[in-house]
Write a protein that holds these residues in place. Structure first.
Motif, mmCIF file in Angstrom:
data_model
loop_
_atom_site.group_PDB
_atom_site.id
_atom_site.type_symbol
_atom_site.label_atom_id
_atom_site.label_comp_id
_atom_site.label_asym_id
_atom_site.label_seq_id
_atom_site.Cartn_x
_atom_site.Cartn_y
_atom_site.Cartn_z
ATOM 1 N N UNK A 239 0.739 -1.255 -0.114
ATOM 2 C CA UNK A 239 0.015 -0.195 0.055
ATOM 3 C C UNK A 239 0.867 1.236 0.001
ATOM 4 N N UNK A 240 1.757 1.287 0.772
ATOM 5 C CA UNK A 240 2.784 2.357 0.878
ATOM 6 C C UNK A 240 4.084 2.112 -0.244
ATOM 7 N N UNK A 241 4.124 3.312 -1.042
ATOM 8 C CA UNK A 241 5.125 3.102 -2.026
ATOM 9 C C UNK A 241 5.452 4.707 -2.367
ATOM 10 N N UNK A 242 6.175 4.856 -3.600
ATOM 11 C CA UNK A 242 6.509 6.262 -4.150
ATOM 12 C C UNK A 242 5.493 7.157 -4.064
ATOM 13 N N UNK A 243 4.356 6.608 -4.623
ATOM 14 C CA UNK A 243 3.085 7.523 -4.816
ATOM 15 C C UNK A 243 2.370 7.614 -3.107
ATOM 16 N N UNK A 244 2.263 6.662 -2.378
ATOM 17 C CA UNK A 244 1.795 6.911 -1.357
ATOM 18 C C UNK A 244 2.861 6.355 0.200
ATOM 19 N N UNK A 245 3.809 7.402 0.281
ATOM 20 C CA UNK A 245 4.956 7.195 1.289
ATOM 21 C C UNK A 245 4.438 6.944 2.683
ATOM 22 N N UNK A 246 5.149 6.526 3.452
ATOM 23 C CA UNK A 246 4.794 6.339 4.920
ATOM 24 C C UNK A 246 4.762 7.514 5.406
ATOM 25 N N UNK A 247 3.783 7.694 6.457
ATOM 26 C CA UNK A 247 3.695 9.105 7.311
ATOM 27 C C UNK A 247 4.415 9.069 8.387
ATOM 28 N N UNK A 248 5.807 9.078 8.283
ATOM 29 C CA UNK A 248 6.838 9.220 9.369
ATOM 30 C C UNK A 248 7.963 9.952 9.050
ATOM 31 N N UNK A 249 8.452 10.676 10.295
ATOM 32 C CA UNK A 249 9.618 11.463 10.152
ATOM 33 C C UNK A 249 10.989 10.684 10.166
ATOM 34 N N UNK A 250 10.878 9.636 10.705
ATOM 35 C CA UNK A 250 11.992 8.595 10.924
ATOM 36 C C UNK A 250 11.363 7.141 10.784
ATOM 37 N N UNK A 251 12.328 6.459 9.941
ATOM 38 C CA UNK A 251 12.103 5.014 9.796
ATOM 39 C C UNK A 251 13.278 4.205 10.456
ATOM 40 N N UNK A 252 13.035 3.326 11.407
ATOM 41 C CA UNK A 252 14.208 2.704 12.045
ATOM 42 C C UNK A 252 13.918 1.398 11.551
ATOM 43 N N UNK A 253 15.089 0.630 10.924
ATOM 44 C CA UNK A 253 14.754 -0.878 10.590
ATOM 45 C C UNK A 253 15.856 -1.742 11.148
ATOM 46 N N UNK A 254 15.555 -2.427 12.156
ATOM 47 C CA UNK A 254 16.593 -3.446 12.834
ATOM 48 C C UNK A 254 16.839 -4.517 12.042
ATOM 49 N N UNK A 255 17.708 -5.378 12.269
ATOM 50 C CA UNK A 255 18.248 -6.690 11.629
ATOM 51 C C UNK A 255 18.051 -6.475 10.165
ATOM 52 N N UNK A 256 18.975 -5.508 9.514
ATOM 53 C CA UNK A 256 18.838 -5.135 8.336
ATOM 54 C C UNK A 256 19.349 -6.051 7.229
#
Length: 592
Positions: A239-256
């Motif tokens: 659902x989230x992509x370049x046309x509908x980006x995540x509504x977040x100021x910072x995205x943290x990804x663990x175990x990348x």
């Protein structure tokens, strides 16, 4: 001809171009081993001969094939940067590199503003790093990692177990919250358990913070990457992509390190302009199960990590806590590299010592130091016990540790006790594979601890979810226990991210495995007090064991690891490193 070879030949012949068929065969074969592309000049000629290909034409034949473009046409294959890709993998890799460039372009204009904001928070910076300004007279890499992450929109923090990746991110978030009290934070990881563990660690790190920071940390909602992006039934897209980006100021990804190229491309596509992306992981761990080794490729794209320009050090030295030590400025020629100053490797483990035990053993595995490894053979070390004889008594003694959770009536405490130890297997099949080992453990506990494994969902069966189930809020890697409820109905019990316990009917979950033992791959993102590692015998280990696999297994243990495996198998594993074909490192150099 083996069935496997025949499958790859069928794939290559489907496209009806005999001149490029050998290259398509090799690409198909290497994709199954995790490579996303091949270098035509380095293909395995022996494998081609075994498949019946003789006299392979020169790679320039691909320039004249209608099946292959340079990346600008709509063809099933792409030959670019001297590598052959399936089209979708070329575009996944391309999109990742484009997004890194876009992060760099955006943050360049914001750097001075962020430096000014940090200067205004000097007291906060000093408070966060008081007492950690130097470690045994060394640079505090956590401090530098935090500052680079605040300044940049794309950051990587890597390091082994206990080096403080989550602690560093907690400090980053505290600084960002001081800059913006309404900061929207998204936490995710490849597995639900890893995401929940990160959120729990972050909440603990905020106990001595200002009320608004405590509130923000308590509100953190961990999710799997799939759940964060929003899966769509029957579609590989989100659902989230370049046309509908995540509504977040910072995205943290663990175990990348566990994230494959396809998923990373889709995640990066969903990061909007001005949103920070922070990747955490151990670059030395196993790569993703699916194709690619993106996190490792990014970390290895620079000739050396933890090097900074004189200009950067001049900018941040005013923020140093008293007594801090700066690294030497970088004197090389990679200052224009897209990832320069964007990756920091944390080097001091607060869990393991480099001079003995698990720390020393794991370092010797990574560095392929046979003389160091041999020092553990036949010598007693309380943290690393090696049993080359596969002693049944050693195995049984370890397994009887599961009695702690079996005898614990409180399901919440039992869920925590079961995660104190785990048996890890390198393979799925044969007597040393995870399926046979789980049955062996069940038989021991049946005789010695009253376990009754007579039905599929028996009392006290530990289970691992092996697929994502959004409806039940259960995700790949979640660990639970089957126990009867007050009405005598067998249910699967799990600990939620907030520490509460919930249960579901196990038949609704779908994909479950017994989890007394699990594969080393499945153990990524997990930690246990004690681990028993079962290595395959030499003939079985030939194409399975690598230093990354052995390192990952050993470092799942916090206190003690028992390894059942021969000396020769361990030494050979340490000598073999994983290398997966990709164009990331080469293509990043061209972005400079």
């Amino acid at each position: 001809m083996s069935a496997t070879i025949n499958i790859h030949r069928q794939f290559a012949r489907f496209f009806k171009d005999p001149k490029v068929e050998p290259y398509l065969f090799e690409l198909s074969r290497m994709l199954t081993e995790g490579h996303i592309c091949i270098d035509p000049l380095s293909i395995d000629q022996e494998a081609l001969k075994e498949a019946g290909y003789e006299g392979v034409p020169a790679p320039d034949v691909m320039d004249r094939s209608a099946l292959i473009s340079n990346g600008e046409g709509r063809t099933p294959f792409v030959y670019a940067h001297n590598r052959l890709y399936m089209q979708r993998y070329y575009f996944y890799e391309t999109r990742i590199l484009e997004r890194i460039q876009e992060f760099s372009d955006y943050e360049r204009d914001k750097r001075k503003i962020r430096l000014t904001e940090l200067a205004g928070l000097k007291d906060v910076v000093e408070q966060l790093f008081t007492g950690s300004s130097s470690i045994e007279g060394k640079v505090d890499w956590q401090w530098l990692a935090a500052l680079t992450t605040v300044l940049h929109d794309f950051s990587i923090i890597t390091g082994g177990p206990g080096t403080g990746k989550t602690t560093t991110v907690a400090k980053v978030l505290r600084l960002l919250l001081h800059m913006n009290k309404d900061l929207r934070i998204a936490l995710c990881a490849p597995t639900g358990k890893a995401a929940a563990r990160m959120a729990e660690s972050l909440r603990r790190a905020a106990t001595d913070s200002a009320p608004f920071i405590k509130e923000a940390f308590q509100a953190l909602a961990p999710a799997t990457i799939h759940r964060l992006l929003g899966t769509m039934a029957g579609s590989p897209n989100f659902k989230h992509n370049r046309d509908q980006p995540l509504e977040a100021d910072v995205v943290i990804v663990d175990e990348a390190s566990m994230i494959d190229v396809a998923l990373m491309a889709k995640l990066m596509d969903a990061i909007g302009e001005g949103t920070k992306l922070i990747l955490l992981g151990d670059k030395d761990q196993l790569s993703s199960v699916e194709a690619g080794s993106l996190f490792g490729d990014l970390c290895n794209a620079l000739p050396a990590l933890n090097e900074f320009s004189e200009a950067f050090l001049d900018e941040v030295k005013a923020l140093l806590p008293p007594g801090s030590i700066l690294p030497n400025e970088y004197m090389g020629d990679n200052k224009e590299h897209l990832l320069f100053e964007h990756i920091v490797e944390l080097q001091h483990s607060h869990r393991f010592s480099d001079s003995d035990g698990i720390g020393k053993f794991s370092k010797a595995v990574l560095r392929n130091q046979p003389e160091q490894l041999e020092g553990f053979f036949g010598n007693y070390d309380p943290q690393v016990i090696i049993d080359p004889a596969y002693d049944g008594g050693v195995f049984e003694q370890f397994v009887l540790g599961y009695r702690e959770f079996l005898e614990e009536p409180d399901i919440q405490i039992a869920l925590r006790k079961i995660n104190r130890l785990r048996v890890l297997c390198a393979i799925r099949d044969t007597a040393l594979g995870v399926e046979a080992v789980n049955r062996r453990i069940e038989n021991i506990l049946k005789k010695r601890a009253g376990l009754k494994p007579h039905e599929a969902f028996y009392q006290n069966r530990p289970v691992m979810v092996t697929g994502n189930n959004r409806q039940l809020n259960l995700f790949n890697g979640d660990i639970g226990i089957i126990r009867a409820d007050e009405a005598g109905v067998m249910r699967a019990w799990f600990e939620a991210a907030d520490g509460t316990v919930r249960s579901v009917l196990p038949g609704f979950i779908g994909s479950l495995e017994t989890a007394f033992a699990m594969t080393i791959h499945k153990s990524q993102g997990s930690e246990f007090n004690k681990v028993l590692v079962l290595l395959p015998e030499k003939a079985q280990a030939a194409k399975i064991l690598t230093r990354e696999l052995l390192y990952t297994a050993v470092t799942r243990a916090r206190e003690q690891v028992v390894i059942q495996g021969s000396h020769s198998v361990m030494l050979e594993a340490a000598a073999i490193g994983i290398h997966r074909g990709s164009g990331v490192i080469q293509r990043l150099q061209k972005h400079t």
